[in-house]
Design a protein around this motif. Structure first.
Motif, PDB file in Angstrom:
ATOM      1  N   SER A  45      -0.195  13.893 -10.261  1.00  0.00           N
ATOM      2  CA  SER A  45       0.859  13.264  -9.472  1.00  0.00           C
ATOM      3  C   SER A  45       2.317  13.812  -9.592  1.00  0.00           C
ATOM      4  O   SER A  45       3.185  13.131  -9.263  1.00  0.00           O
TER       5      SER A  45
ATOM      6  N   ILE B  78       1.115   9.012  -0.060  1.00  0.00           N
ATOM      7  CA  ILE B  78       1.271   7.759  -0.647  1.00  0.00           C
ATOM      8  C   ILE B  78       1.525   6.729   0.231  1.00  0.00           C
ATOM      9  O   ILE B  78       1.082   5.325  -0.194  1.00  0.00           O
TER      10      ILE B  78
ATOM     11  N   ALA C 255      -1.866   5.363   0.689  1.00  0.00           N
ATOM     12  CA  ALA C 255      -2.193   4.935  -0.597  1.00  0.00           C
ATOM     13  C   ALA C 255      -1.676   3.322  -0.779  1.00  0.00           C
ATOM     14  O   ALA C 255      -2.444   2.436  -1.127  1.00  0.00           O
TER      15      ALA C 255
ATOM     16  N   ALA D  47      -1.192   7.538  -7.679  1.00  0.00           N
ATOM     17  CA  ALA D  47      -0.271   7.210  -6.714  1.00  0.00           C
ATOM     18  C   ALA D  47       0.907   6.061  -7.399  1.00  0.00           C
ATOM     19  O   ALA D  47       1.814   5.689  -6.734  1.00  0.00           O
TER      20      ALA D  47
ATOM     21  N   ILE E  82       0.930  -0.005  -6.347  1.00  0.00           N
ATOM     22  CA  ILE E  82       1.232   1.058  -5.677  1.00  0.00           C
ATOM     23  C   ILE E  82       1.827   0.375  -4.389  1.00  0.00           C
ATOM     24  O   ILE E  82       1.331  -0.397  -3.550  1.00  0.00           O
TER      25      ILE E  82
END
Length: 207
Positions: A102, A157, A160, A176, A184
């Motif tokens: 990440s 993202i 996600a 994420a 998240i």
């Protein structure tokens, strides 16, 4: 009586010692080299818990077009990790890089070649990679990361965050959770957005 016993034993000790010294060199046990260990430390932007999956790479100074994958590990809560190398690496000089699922790739903070020796490398302390910038989360179909935080990462993202509503999907989505709070959400997207356009360190001579 004690002295007498000790004296009686002395000739036997000397005899055994002489036998050992008279062995041909080929009969003596050979000491195997100790596997080298690279100890390192890193910090993750916007996170208090520094535990993360890390892939360690090395740029071999004697083979300047070759980047080698040294190993993978997970750092502890303080960002400390270690990778054990085969003994064939002893004597090589490597410029180290680290990558997470990440964050942008990072070169060793001091930008120096680490000469690999037996046992701990460095002998005292750890190699310091410094702070990793969060947001490089997009993988293409081949699993390649472009080492750039861009619209592809933002879209990843965003998807996600929607998938986070489904508990089954979030089990393998630690990448994420940029701030490591177990969620998240929009906070992670804000962190990524603040880093748009940033690039990581690139391997020397890598395409």
């Amino acid at each position: 009586e004690t002295r007498k016993k000790a004296a009686d034993m002395e000739p036997t000790k000397s005899l055994n010692s002489n036998k050992s010294n008279n062995l041909p060199v080929s009969s003596l046990p050979t000491r195997l080299p100790t596997e080298p260990v690279i100890n390192f430390i890193l910090s993750l932007e916007k996170r208090s818990n520094q535990s993360i999956f890390v892939t360690l790479y090395g740029f071999d100074a004697d083979t300047p077009t070759k980047i080698v994958k040294l190993g993978v590990t997970t750092t502890n809560d303080f960002g400390e990790g270690r990778v054990i190398l085969p003994t064939s690496y002893i004597g090589k000089k490597l410029l180290l890089f680290a990558e997470t699922p990440s964050h942008l790739r990072k070169e060793i903070k001091t930008h120096y070649l680490l000469e690999i020796k037996e046992g701990n490398n460095p002998v005292d302390g750890s190699v310091d990679f410094g702070e990793f910038i969060a947001g490089d989360v997009y993988l293409d179909a081949t699993g390649y990361k472009n080492n750039l935080i861009d619209s592809l990462d933002a879209a990843t993202i965003t998807i996600a965050i929607k998938d986070a509503q489904n508990e089954d999907k979030t089990r393998n989505m630690d990448w994420a959770d940029l701030n490591g709070d177990g969620l998240i959400d929009s906070v992670d997207l804000t962190i990524l957005s603040s880093n748009l356009g940033k690039k990581g360190d690139y391997f020397p001579l890598a395409k």
